[in-house]
Write a protein that holds these residues in place. Sequence first.
Motif, short mmCIF file in Angstrom:
data_model
loop_
_atom_site.label_atom_id
_atom_site.label_comp_id
_atom_site.label_asym_id
_atom_site.label_seq_id
_atom_site.Cartn_x
_atom_site.Cartn_y
_atom_site.Cartn_z
N ALA A 18 0.84 -1.21 0.00
CA ALA A 18 0.00 0.00 0.00
C ALA A 18 0.87 1.25 0.00
CB ALA A 18 -0.93 -0.01 1.21
N ILE A 19 1.94 1.24 0.76
CA ILE A 19 2.83 2.39 0.82
C ILE A 19 3.51 2.58 -0.53
CG2 ILE A 19 4.96 3.27 1.86
CD1 ILE A 19 4.07 1.85 4.46
N ALA A 20 3.96 1.49 -1.15
CA ALA A 20 4.66 1.58 -2.42
C ALA A 20 3.74 2.17 -3.49
CB ALA A 20 5.17 0.21 -2.85
N HIS A 21 2.46 1.72 -3.55
CA HIS A 21 1.54 2.23 -4.56
C HIS A 21 1.24 3.71 -4.32
CE1 HIS A 21 -1.35 2.05 -7.76
NE2 HIS A 21 -2.22 2.63 -6.99
N ASP A 22 1.10 4.12 -3.08
CA ASP A 22 0.83 5.51 -2.76
C ASP A 22 2.04 6.40 -3.01
OD1 ASP A 22 -1.74 4.89 -2.06
OD2 ASP A 22 -1.30 4.72 0.08
N ALA A 23 3.21 5.81 -3.17
CA ALA A 23 4.43 6.59 -3.30
C ALA A 23 4.58 7.23 -4.68
CB ALA A 23 5.64 5.71 -3.01
N VAL A 24 3.94 6.68 -5.69
CA VAL A 24 4.09 7.19 -7.05
C VAL A 24 2.87 8.03 -7.41
CG1 VAL A 24 4.27 6.54 -9.49
CG2 VAL A 24 5.55 5.28 -7.77
N HIS A 25 3.13 9.24 -7.89
CA HIS A 25 2.07 10.16 -8.30
C HIS A 25 2.36 10.68 -9.69
CE1 HIS A 25 0.42 10.44 -4.20
NE2 HIS A 25 1.68 10.32 -3.84
N VAL A 26 1.30 10.88 -10.48
CA VAL A 26 1.43 11.46 -11.81
C VAL A 26 0.90 12.88 -11.74
CG1 VAL A 26 0.59 11.35 -14.18
CG2 VAL A 26 1.29 9.25 -13.00
N VAL A 27 1.72 13.82 -12.23
CA VAL A 27 1.38 15.23 -12.19
C VAL A 27 1.31 15.78 -13.62
CG1 VAL A 27 2.13 17.49 -11.33
CG2 VAL A 27 2.56 15.44 -9.97
N ASP A 28 0.31 16.60 -13.90
CA ASP A 28 0.17 17.34 -15.15
C ASP A 28 0.22 16.45 -16.39
OD1 ASP A 28 -0.25 19.66 -16.64
OD2 ASP A 28 1.89 20.07 -16.80
N PRO A 29 -0.59 15.39 -16.46
CA PRO A 29 -0.58 14.56 -17.67
C PRO A 29 -1.34 15.24 -18.81
CG PRO A 29 -2.28 13.78 -16.19
CD PRO A 29 -1.55 14.90 -15.47
N TYR A 30 -0.88 15.01 -20.03
CA TYR A 30 -1.62 15.44 -21.21
C TYR A 30 -1.13 14.65 -22.41
CZ TYR A 30 2.23 18.33 -23.07
OH TYR A 30 3.42 18.77 -23.59
N ALA A 31 -1.92 14.67 -23.48
CA ALA A 31 -1.56 13.95 -24.70
C ALA A 31 -1.76 14.86 -25.90
CB ALA A 31 -2.40 12.70 -24.85
N ARG A 32 -1.09 14.51 -26.98
CA ARG A 32 -1.18 15.23 -28.25
C ARG A 32 -1.21 14.24 -29.40
NH1 ARG A 32 -0.13 20.24 -28.85
NH2 ARG A 32 0.80 20.00 -30.89
#
Length: 158
Positions: A18-32
């Motif tokens: 649970a700690i490992a999964h919460d450790a990764v965050h995605v910020v400002d995603p977008y696609a083109r």
Amino acid sequence: MFPKFLLTAAVLAFAAPAIAHDAVHVVDPYARAMGANARTGAAFMVIENHAATDDRLIAAVSDVAERVELHTHKADANGTMKMMEVPEGFVVPAHGNHALARGGDHVMLLGLKRSLAHGDTFSLTLTFEKAGEMTVEIPVDLERKPDHAAMGAQKHSH
């Protein structure tokens, strides 16, 4: 009676996923995508790792494309930038981040199954060595200006 250190170790062992999964965050995603009938597109984001150990983005999938690959740009002998797959993925350092940006590392969407219109969203599932799978909603932003620091001043080709 359980020695206190064994009890602590047992609790930490069960809490680690649970700690490992919460450790990764995605910020400002977008696609083109380049145009309404484009067969390829790309997704960009900053991946933050709040854990005490490195992690690695090793795969990505989405139902919007036939294939999804992790790509980067590298200069050839003439200084021309070439795009290539990175099968080993991207390290996201402990207590650090890894930017997937235009002109650098990115998620490549190959064989688009539908057009990516400005304002649309789609799901992208990222797989990390330690944090496991994470699904992110990616907005399509065709108006965003490139990050020239990431692109560099070199020529690009596929």
